[in-house]
Design a protein around this motif. Structure first.
Motif, short mmCIF file in Angstrom:
data_model
loop_
_atom_site.label_atom_id
_atom_site.label_comp_id
_atom_site.label_asym_id
_atom_site.label_seq_id
_atom_site.Cartn_x
_atom_site.Cartn_y
_atom_site.Cartn_z
N MET A 1 0.84 -1.19 0.00
CA MET A 1 0.00 0.00 0.00
C MET A 1 0.88 1.25 0.00
N VAL A 2 0.57 2.21 -0.87
CA VAL A 2 1.39 3.41 -1.02
C VAL A 2 1.21 4.31 0.19
N ALA A 3 2.33 4.77 0.76
CA ALA A 3 2.29 5.65 1.91
C ALA A 3 1.63 6.97 1.54
N LYS A 4 0.93 7.58 2.50
CA LYS A 4 0.20 8.82 2.24
C LYS A 4 1.10 9.96 1.76
N PRO A 5 2.29 10.18 2.39
CA PRO A 5 3.16 11.26 1.90
C PRO A 5 3.56 11.09 0.44
N ILE A 6 3.86 9.84 0.05
CA ILE A 6 4.25 9.57 -1.34
C ILE A 6 3.07 9.80 -2.27
N LEU A 7 1.88 9.34 -1.86
CA LEU A 7 0.68 9.53 -2.66
C LEU A 7 0.38 11.02 -2.83
N LYS A 8 0.52 11.77 -1.74
CA LYS A 8 0.28 13.21 -1.80
C LYS A 8 1.27 13.89 -2.74
N LYS A 9 2.53 13.43 -2.69
CA LYS A 9 3.57 14.00 -3.56
C LYS A 9 3.20 13.82 -5.03
N TYR A 10 2.80 12.61 -5.40
CA TYR A 10 2.46 12.34 -6.80
C TYR A 10 1.16 13.03 -7.21
N ASN A 11 0.25 13.19 -6.28
CA ASN A 11 -0.96 13.95 -6.57
C ASN A 11 -0.63 15.41 -6.87
N ASN A 12 0.30 15.97 -6.09
CA ASN A 12 0.72 17.35 -6.33
C ASN A 12 1.39 17.49 -7.69
N ILE A 13 2.26 16.54 -8.02
CA ILE A 13 2.93 16.57 -9.32
C ILE A 13 1.92 16.50 -10.45
N LEU A 14 0.92 15.62 -10.30
CA LEU A 14 -0.12 15.47 -11.31
C LEU A 14 -0.92 16.77 -11.48
N CYS A 15 -1.28 17.39 -10.36
CA CYS A 15 -2.07 18.63 -10.41
C CYS A 15 -1.29 19.75 -11.09
N VAL A 16 0.00 19.87 -10.75
CA VAL A 16 0.83 20.91 -11.36
C VAL A 16 0.98 20.65 -12.86
N THR A 17 1.21 19.40 -13.23
CA THR A 17 1.36 19.05 -14.64
C THR A 17 0.10 19.37 -15.43
N LEU A 18 -1.05 19.00 -14.89
CA LEU A 18 -2.33 19.28 -15.56
C LEU A 18 -2.57 20.78 -15.67
N ALA A 19 -2.18 21.53 -14.65
CA ALA A 19 -2.35 22.98 -14.69
C ALA A 19 -1.52 23.60 -15.81
N ILE A 20 -0.27 23.15 -15.94
CA ILE A 20 0.62 23.68 -16.98
C ILE A 20 0.10 23.29 -18.37
N ILE A 21 -0.33 22.04 -18.52
CA ILE A 21 -0.89 21.60 -19.81
C ILE A 21 -2.11 22.42 -20.17
N THR A 22 -2.96 22.69 -19.18
CA THR A 22 -4.15 23.52 -19.42
C THR A 22 -3.75 24.91 -19.91
N ALA A 23 -2.72 25.50 -19.27
CA ALA A 23 -2.26 26.83 -19.67
C ALA A 23 -1.73 26.82 -21.10
N VAL A 24 -0.98 25.77 -21.45
CA VAL A 24 -0.44 25.67 -22.81
C VAL A 24 -1.57 25.52 -23.83
N VAL A 25 -2.56 24.70 -23.52
CA VAL A 25 -3.70 24.50 -24.43
C VAL A 25 -4.48 25.80 -24.59
N LEU A 26 -4.68 26.53 -23.51
CA LEU A 26 -5.40 27.81 -23.58
C LEU A 26 -4.71 28.77 -24.53
N ARG A 27 -3.38 28.73 -24.54
CA ARG A 27 -2.65 29.61 -25.45
C ARG A 27 -2.92 29.25 -26.90
#
Length: 239
Positions: A1-27
Motif C-alpha cells: 500500500m502506497v504511503a500517504k506522503p508519497i501519494l500526496k507527492k504524486y498527486n501534487n505533481i499530477l495537479c501541477v502538470t495538468l495545470a501547466i498543460i491547461t495553460a499551454v492549451v489555452l494559449r
C-alpha cells in the motif's frame, strides 16, 4: 500500500502538470478577441496560483529563515512578472506604459538569479546564520542594470529603436547593456548551481545532481532562440 506522503507527492505533481498543460492549451485555442482575453487571464491566473502555492509551501516546509525569505521573495517576483506581463498584453493604447511594463520584466529577470545565489550560500547553515556583509555588494550590479533598462528611453544602451519608429515596442535591436544584463543572469545562475553542487550531500547520484540543470539549459536554449526571433518559438511559448 502506497504511503500517504508519497501519494500526496504524486498527486501534487499530477495537479501541477495538468495545470501547466491547461495553460499551454489555452494559449493555442485563442481565437477571437473576447476568447483571447479570457484565455490570457485564465492562463495568468493558473501560473500565479502555482507560484503562490509554491511560496506557501516554502513557508511551511523550509526551516532556515534566511533561505525561506529568499525563496518566498523569488515566488513574489514571479507573481509580479506574470501580473506585469498580463497587464502589458491587455493594453491596446498608451504605448509608453506598455513599453515600461516591458522594461519592468527585468526586475524579476535580474533579481531572481541573484536571490538564487543567496539561497545557495545559505544552504546547510544554522537557523541563526546571516550572510556576510560583502554579499550585499551583489545587489549593486543588479540595481545598476535595472536602472539602465528602466532609463533606456534616455540613452538606448539596452534596446535600440529605429529613428523613424512610430512606437518603440516591437521593432528594436540590442545594445551593450542588454548583453551585460544577460551576462549577469548567466553568471548568477552558474554560480548558484556550482555552490549547490559543492554543498550537495547526494554525491552518489548523478541523476539527482543533474536535475537542477535541466530548467537552466532549457532557459538558455529559449534565450538564444528568442534573441534570434525564431518564428515558431513565439507561436508555441510567447515571451
Amino acid at each position: 500500500m502506497v504511503a500517504k506522503p508519497i501519494l500526496k507527492k504524486y498527486n501534487n505533481i499530477l495537479c501541477v502538470t495538468l495545470a501547466i498543460i491547461t495553460a499551454v492549451v489555452l494559449r493555442q485555442i485563442e481565437t477571437d478577441v473576447p476568447m483571447n482575453w479570457f484565455c490570457r487571464i485564465l492562463r495568468s491566473a493558473i501560473y500565479m496560483e502555482l507560484f503562490i502555492a509554491w511560496g506557501v509551501s516554502i513557508h511551511r516546509r523550509i526551516i532556515q529563515p534566511q533561505v525561506s525569505r529568499y525563496l518566498i521573495a523569488i515566488s513574489a517576483l514571479m507573481v509580479f512578472w506574470i501580473i506585469v506581463r498580463t497587464i502589458r498584453y491587455s493594453l491596446d493604447e498608451c504605448v509608453w506604459l506598455i513599453r515600461y511594463l516591458w522594461y519592468s520584466y527585468y526586475l524579476p529577470m535580474l533579481f531572481i538569479p541573484l536571490l538564487a545565489v543567496l539561497v545557495a550560500l545559505s544552504l546547510g547553515k544554522p537557523d541563526n546564520f546571516h550572510l556576510p556583509k560583502w554579499t550585499g555588494l551583489l545587489y549593486i550590479p543588479a540595481v545598476a542594470l535595472l536602472l539602465l533598462v528602466l532609463t533606456n528611453d534616455l540613452h538606448q544602451l539596452v534596446f535600440v529603436f529605429p529613428e523613424d519608429a512610430v512606437a518603440w515596442i516591437n521593432d528594436y535591436g540590442y545594445a551593450a547593456g542588454y548583453f551585460l544584463a544577460v551576462g549577469w543572469v548567466i553568471f548568477c545562475t552558474i554560480t548558484a548551481f556550482v555552490v549547490m553542487l559543492i554543498k550537495c550531500r547526494i554525491s552518489h547520484s548523478r541523476t539527482v545532481l543533474m536535475l537542477p540543470f535541466v530548467p537552466a539549459v532549457m532557459a538558455l536554449i529559449y534565450g538564444v532562440l528568442y534573441y534570434f526571433r525564431i518564428p515558431w518559438l513565439k507561436f508555441l511559448t510567447g515571451d
